[in-house]
Scaffold this motif. Structure first.
Motif, PDB file in Angstrom:
ATOM      1  N   GLY A  97       0.556  -1.200   0.048  1.00 28.41           N
ATOM      2  CA  GLY A  97       0.250  -0.279  -0.096  1.00 28.41           C
ATOM      3  C   GLY A  97       0.792   1.271   0.118  1.00 28.41           C
ATOM      4  N   TYR A  98       0.016   2.635   0.092  1.00 24.09           N
ATOM      5  CA  TYR A  98       0.593   3.663  -0.178  1.00 24.09           C
ATOM      6  C   TYR A  98       1.095   4.377   1.635  1.00 24.09           C
ATOM      7  CZ  TYR A  98      -0.882   4.428  -4.799  1.00 24.09           C
ATOM      8  OH  TYR A  98      -1.024   4.583  -6.269  1.00 24.09           O
ATOM      9  N   GLN A  99       2.388   4.647   1.713  1.00 21.16           N
ATOM     10  CA  GLN A  99       2.291   4.511   3.173  1.00 21.16           C
ATOM     11  C   GLN A  99       3.458   6.014   3.343  1.00 21.16           C
ATOM     12  OE1 GLN A  99       3.527   2.005   5.972  1.00 21.16           O
ATOM     13  NE2 GLN A  99       3.834   0.119   4.115  1.00 21.16           N
ATOM     14  N   GLY A 100       2.102   7.262   4.057  1.00 22.63           N
ATOM     15  CA  GLY A 100       3.127   8.413   3.852  1.00 22.63           C
ATOM     16  C   GLY A 100       3.790   8.266   5.513  1.00 22.63           C
ATOM     17  N   ILE A 101       5.128   9.320   4.789  1.00 27.70           N
ATOM     18  CA  ILE A 101       6.259   9.457   5.959  1.00 27.70           C
ATOM     19  C   ILE A 101       5.468  11.108   6.310  1.00 27.70           C
ATOM     20  CG2 ILE A 101       8.869   9.524   6.689  1.00 27.70           C
ATOM     21  CD1 ILE A 101       9.076   7.427   4.788  1.00 27.70           C
ATOM     22  N   VAL A 102       6.032  12.476   5.971  1.00 32.32           N
ATOM     23  CA  VAL A 102       5.451  13.606   6.019  1.00 32.32           C
ATOM     24  C   VAL A 102       4.837  13.841   4.967  1.00 32.32           C
ATOM     25  CG1 VAL A 102       7.917  13.632   5.762  1.00 32.32           C
ATOM     26  CG2 VAL A 102       7.490  15.688   6.735  1.00 32.32           C
ATOM     27  N   GLY A 103       4.361  15.219   4.801  1.00 30.49           N
ATOM     28  CA  GLY A 103       3.708  16.052   2.952  1.00 30.49           C
ATOM     29  C   GLY A 103       3.032  16.878   4.560  1.00 30.49           C
ATOM     30  N   VAL A 118       5.778   5.769   0.727  1.00 29.45           N
ATOM     31  CA  VAL A 118       6.501   4.408   0.182  1.00 29.45           C
ATOM     32  C   VAL A 118       5.464   4.810  -1.069  1.00 29.45           C
ATOM     33  CG1 VAL A 118       6.500   1.974   0.463  1.00 29.45           C
ATOM     34  CG2 VAL A 118       8.047   3.867   2.725  1.00 29.45           C
ATOM     35  N   ASP A 119       5.324   4.512  -1.964  1.00 26.54           N
ATOM     36  CA  ASP A 119       4.968   4.270  -2.877  1.00 26.54           C
ATOM     37  C   ASP A 119       4.172   2.368  -3.990  1.00 26.54           C
ATOM     38  OD1 ASP A 119       3.179   3.753  -5.795  1.00 26.54           O
ATOM     39  OD2 ASP A 119       3.561   6.244  -5.844  1.00 26.54           O
ATOM     40  N   ALA A 120       3.199   2.737  -3.682  1.00 32.67           N
ATOM     41  CA  ALA A 120       2.524   0.551  -3.697  1.00 32.67           C
ATOM     42  C   ALA A 120       3.088   0.277  -5.499  1.00 32.67           C
ATOM     43  CB  ALA A 120       1.207   0.244  -3.802  1.00 32.67           C
ATOM     44  N   ASP A 121       2.690   1.351  -6.397  1.00 34.00           N
ATOM     45  CA  ASP A 121       2.809   1.758  -7.993  1.00 34.00           C
ATOM     46  C   ASP A 121       4.278   1.617  -8.444  1.00 34.00           C
ATOM     47  OD1 ASP A 121      -0.310   1.549  -7.660  1.00 34.00           O
ATOM     48  OD2 ASP A 121       0.089   3.625  -7.901  1.00 34.00           O
TER      49      ASP A 121
END
Length: 219
Positions: A97-103, A118-121
């Motif tokens: 999956g997508y996992q956001g660290i900071v944004g 982290v980008d699942a695609d």
């Protein structure tokens, strides 16, 4: 520990540029602690969503939780056309999956400034994206996927005309979409989100953030 990189001294800017630590989160302390503080001179206030806590001596554990740092001074979390760097340490508890660290971005594809996630695609690789005032995004994808249950360091930065991404001190090897030129970074979102990709628990991190430091150029 994570200094802003002036990677090419021969092309250092003129006039001289100073660098300001605008946010410095150190997730330290006893297991179960929720005493998160900003060690920068700005002492930003936080909103905790869910129950992120310090665990396993690995920093703050996020699993559907996140932290929002509110901009303490107008313009502080806006990047303009100057250099800036986001650095820190993280550890994934799972891959997928997508996992956001900071944004800085709204949920559901709305207003957007920047994200490290982290980008699942892209094979669960680490990605750094910023929105350009000239339209579109500058993007870098690191060639090496992070490993589950491993503490990694990262640095996501603007260095002049390009953005760059380092994982464990190794730079991204493809600059195809990294060019930002003289464009400013769009100041759509001014709060900093930690542990998610979006602003309302979108694409949450399942893992740990041990430290997060953001430095920007001040002319």
């Amino acid at each position: 520990m994570f200094p802003l990189a002036l990677l090419n001294a021969s092309s250092s800017p003129s006039p001289p540029v100073d660098y300001d630590i605008v946010l410095w989160l150190k997730f330290e302390g006893a297991n179960g602690s929720t005493a998160f503080t900003d060690s920068s001179s700005y002492n930003a206030s936080f909103t905790r969503v869910g129950n992120p806590t310090i665990q396993d001596n690995s920093g703050a554990f996020f699993s559907g939780d996140h932290i929002k740092a509110d901009q303490p001074v107008a313009g502080l979390y806006e990047w303009g056309d100057g250099d800036f760097e986001i650095s820190g340490e993280f550890k994934l508890a799972s891959i997928g999956g997508y996992q956001g660290i900071v944004g800085q971005r709204a949920t559901g594809g709305g207003a957007f400034t920047m994200s490290v996630y982290v980008d699942a695609d892209f094979g669960s690789k680490l990605v750094f994206v910023v929105a350009k005032s000239s339209g579109g995004n500058a993007t870098v994808i690191h060639q090496t996927p992070p490993t589950v249950n491993t503490m990694h360091t990262f640095r996501a930065l603007r260095n002049g005309d390009y953005i760059e991404l380092y994982l464990d001190n190794v730079k991204n090897d493809d600059d195809t979409y990294a060019f930002i030129g003289s464009a400013s970074v769009v100041a759509n979102i001014t709060e900093i989100q930690v542990g998610v990709l979006g602003s309302v628990s979108a694409y949450p991190l399942n893992g740990y953030v041990k430290e997060l430091k953001i430095t920007k150029a001040v002319v």
